[in-house]
Enzyme design. Structure first.
Site, PDB file in Angstrom:
ATOM      1  N   GLY A 196       3.917  31.227  50.938  1.00 19.62           N
ATOM      2  CA  GLY A 196       4.208  29.906  51.429  1.00 19.62           C
ATOM      3  C   GLY A 196       3.249  28.877  51.270  1.00 19.62           C
ATOM      4  N   GLU A 219       1.402  37.656  51.498  1.00 19.20           N
ATOM      5  CA  GLU A 219       2.455  37.461  50.376  1.00 19.20           C
ATOM      6  C   GLU A 219       2.298  36.132  49.414  1.00 19.20           C
ATOM      7  OE1 GLU A 219       5.865  40.199  52.682  1.00 19.20           O
ATOM      8  OE2 GLU A 219       6.099  38.197  52.016  1.00 19.20           O
ATOM      9  N   PRO A 220       1.400  35.744  48.883  1.00 24.53           N
ATOM     10  CA  PRO A 220       1.301  34.457  47.949  1.00 24.53           C
ATOM     11  C   PRO A 220       1.593  34.576  46.706  1.00 24.53           C
ATOM     12  CG  PRO A 220      -0.808  35.363  48.139  1.00 24.53           C
ATOM     13  CD  PRO A 220      -0.033  36.268  48.814  1.00 24.53           C
ATOM     14  N   GLY A 221       2.566  33.370  46.704  1.00 22.96           N
ATOM     15  CA  GLY A 221       3.012  33.485  44.963  1.00 22.96           C
ATOM     16  C   GLY A 221       2.630  32.195  44.294  1.00 22.96           C
ATOM     17  N   CYS A 243      23.726  19.378  29.074  1.00 23.62           N
ATOM     18  CA  CYS A 243      25.099  18.523  29.427  1.00 23.62           C
ATOM     19  C   CYS A 243      25.273  18.301  30.971  1.00 23.62           C
ATOM     20  CB  CYS A 243      26.503  19.113  28.635  1.00 23.62           C
ATOM     21  SG  CYS A 243      26.126  19.305  26.865  1.00 23.62           S
TER      22      CYS A 243
HETATM   23  N1  LLP Z   1       7.175  36.257  50.958  1.00 24.54           N
HETATM   24  C1  LLP Z   1       8.600  36.230  50.959  1.00 24.54           C
HETATM   25  C2  LLP Z   1       9.324  36.946  51.905  1.00 24.54           C
HETATM   26  C3  LLP Z   1       9.278  35.145  50.387  1.00 24.54           C
HETATM   27  O1  LLP Z   1      10.549  34.955  50.346  1.00 24.54           O
HETATM   28  C4  LLP Z   1       8.419  34.268  49.371  1.00 24.54           C
HETATM   29  C5  LLP Z   1       9.238  33.221  48.579  1.00 24.54           C
HETATM   30  C6  LLP Z   1       7.285  34.565  49.298  1.00 24.54           C
HETATM   31  C7  LLP Z   1       6.461  35.443  49.991  1.00 24.54           C
HETATM   32  C8  LLP Z   1       6.104  33.698  48.334  1.00 24.54           C
HETATM   33  O2  LLP Z   1       6.527  32.374  48.999  1.00 24.54           O
HETATM   34  P1  LLP Z   1       5.043  31.378  48.030  1.00 24.54           P
HETATM   35  O3  LLP Z   1       3.710  31.979  48.230  1.00 24.54           O
HETATM   36  O4  LLP Z   1       5.295  31.401  46.521  1.00 24.54           O
HETATM   37  O5  LLP Z   1       5.520  30.163  48.354  1.00 24.54           O
HETATM   38  N2  LLP Z   1      12.289  28.539  44.372  1.00 24.54           N
HETATM   39  C9  LLP Z   1      11.363  27.915  45.310  1.00 24.54           C
HETATM   40  C10 LLP Z   1      10.608  28.830  46.181  1.00 24.54           C
HETATM   41  C11 LLP Z   1      11.457  29.792  46.867  1.00 24.54           C
HETATM   42  C12 LLP Z   1      10.535  30.850  47.710  1.00 24.54           C
HETATM   43  C13 LLP Z   1      11.190  32.039  48.070  1.00 24.54           C
HETATM   44  N3  LLP Z   1      10.256  33.019  48.754  1.00 24.54           N
HETATM   45  C14 LLP Z   1      10.644  26.705  44.699  1.00 24.54           C
HETATM   46  O6  LLP Z   1      10.867  26.779  43.463  1.00 24.54           O
HETATM   47  O7  LLP Z   1      10.112  25.938  45.419  1.00 24.54           O
END
Ligand code: LLP
Length: 456
Positions: free
Chosen positions: A268, A302-304, A384
């Site tokens: 997050g 869990e960073p994405g 569209c």
């Molecule tokens: N862990 C869990 C359980 C999650 O559900 C998520 C993201 C992450 C880690 C990774 O979060 P991050 O570090 O990437 O913020 N599609 C949306 C974001 C959805 C996130 C879903 N869960 C967007 O484009 O903003």
């Protein structure tokens, strides 16, 4: 850029003697996309060259940026020796996931398909965590067969089912109870996962009862507590509040008889979308590490987005310009099927020409400011739907048919949320490493569009 770091530092200090903190700040924000001689480059490769080689729309990623951001987290949390599980949903391309695995990351997965990707990229079960409210029996079996480290369990029924499936395989499933800490809203409602009333996790007041129900279970070991607050979160404060609640719960669970060894604080962490607005990894470490010290748990993160978000841009080419209804439109070849975030969440992505002509303004530091030489325009795609836009009412310099545009901070949840809507083949993806570049996903063809259909 990286190779010359030490030289850069010594020259910089001797010539300019700028305060150390300022240089370090600049370094920590580095994303390896920069304009040189009015041409956007990714590391040492010109974007214009990539667009000519691979076509548009095109996702371009910087390996140095990926590694840099993973390193930022590793460094900030080093004291805890955390297990960092790259959240593969942000961008699952095997080329990117492989870079993560090679640099010591594990994976956070949320479906059998993501587990497949994580394993294909070189991930190992002992560094994989599996979250999600709707794991099927097949997915649970697949994960157990690959000895995933943790199941982040989101309901009582799921927990009991996990035990049942583990029993059929003669295994013990390691579970972390995902708790919804019930914090105030902190991001877009569609991606806030820790307010009351969302589908994620166990209500905090129910955790002890759920845990009691599986004490002594032969095929389940409740090993940890999991929290994912939402995404993206710019302010570290909710992590302080969430982790404080986790400390209390961990103490109670231990008293109840569970051997809690893991604190998983999810992902997050926010990134730069409009300007340099994101908190550094160290700011998140500062509020999370006290909980690790107190509980002596192993920390999982869990960073994405933090890793891949600023590591990717979407490159598109201007097709047409038009005026209608009192508005100006810039029609370019990337669409909501390539990047759905603007229309789905109202998200802001910086957009700027790849090669601004002489006399055009430099890319702004702050897109909210009034930028001389620009005027408002709607940046739209060929799909569209009136909701097909990358930006609305955006100030851009004059552009012409054939010009290239860069949409920044598109590395996370861009390609991974793309679709074939309007039967548009998905974009190609290219990974840049220094002066080199390679295609990590070829552009889809019309044949790809109908490949899974049975009556072609
Ligand atoms: N862990 C869990 C359980 C999650 O559900 C998520 C993201 C992450 C880690 C990774 O979060 P991050 O570090 O990437 O913020 N599609 C949306 C974001 C959805 C996130 C879903 N869960 C967007 O484009 O903003």
């Amino acid at each position: 850029m990286q190779k010359n770091d030490s030289l850069f530092f010594s020259v910089y200090f001797s010539v300019f003697s700028v305060p150390l903190w300022l240089v370090l700040f600049m370094r920590s924000e580095m994303d390896h996309f920069e304009y040189r001689e009015r041409k956007l480059h990714c590391e040492h490769v010109s974007i214009d060259e990539l667009a000519r080689t691979y076509g548009t729309p095109l996702y371009v990623y910087s390996e140095a940026t990926l590694v840099h951001h993973l390193g930022q987290i590793q460094k900030a949390f080093a004291e805890a020796d955390p297990l960092i599980c790259y959240s593969i949903k942000a961008n699952g391309n095997l080329g990117i996931a492989r870079v993560m695995a090679e640099h010591g990351s594990g994976f956070d997965v949320t479906s059998g398909g993501e587990l497949y990707r994580a394993l294909a990229a070189g991930g190992v079960g002992s560094k994989i965590v599996f979250a999600g409210v709707g794991k099927t029996d097949d997915e649970i079996r697949y994960a157990l067969e690959n000895d995933v480290y943790l199941f982040d369990v989101e309901s009582e029924e799921e927990l009991h089912n996990l035990g049942k499936v583990a029993a059929t395989l003669g295994k013990v499933a390691q579970a972390a109870l995902r708790v919804n800490p019930d914090l105030p809203p902190k991001t877009h409602a569609k991606t806030d996962t820790s307010v009351k009333g969302v589908k994620f996790g166990l209500d905090i007041e129910t955790v002890m009862d759920v845990a009691r129900g599986v004490l002594g279970h032969a095929n389940l070991k409740v090993l940890g507590l999991h929290m994912h607050l939402g995404s993206p979160i710019l302010d570290p404060k909710p992590y302080r509040e969430g982790s404080a609640k986790a400390v209390t719960l961990i103490e109670q669970l231990r008293k109840q008889g569970h051997d809690i060894q893991v604190l998983n604080m999810g992902g997050g962490f926010g990134i730069h979308y409009r300007k340099q607005e994101a908190a550094p990894a160290s700011a998140f470490a500062e509020v999370i590490l006290p909980a690790v010290r107190e509980t002596k748990c192993r920390l999982v993160l869990e960073p994405g987005r933090f890793i891949v978000g600023n590591a990717g841009i979407l490159v598109s080419r201007v097709l047409y310009r038009k005026e209608s209804g009192g508005k100006r439109f810039l029609i370019q070849d990337a669409a909501m099927n390539d990047l759905i975030r603007p229309t789905l969440y109202g998200s802001f992505h910086r957009i700027w020409p790849v090669a601004p002509a002489e006399g055009l303004p430099a890319p702004p530091e702050d897109y909210e400011a009034d930028i001389p030489g620009t005027s408002p325009i709607e940046v739209v795609g060929p799909i569209c739907e009136s909701g097909d836009f990358l930006a609305q009412n955006r100030r851009l310099p004059p552009l012409q048919r054939g010009d290239l545009l860069a949409t920044f901070s598109a590395g996370a949840y861009g390609m991974s949320m793309s679709s074939n809507y309007n039967s548009r083949p998905r974009a190609a993806e290219v990974l840049v490493t220094g002066t080199g570049h390679r295609l990590i996903r070829r552009r889809e063809t019309f044949d790809d569009l109908v490949r899974a259909e049975l009556e072609v």
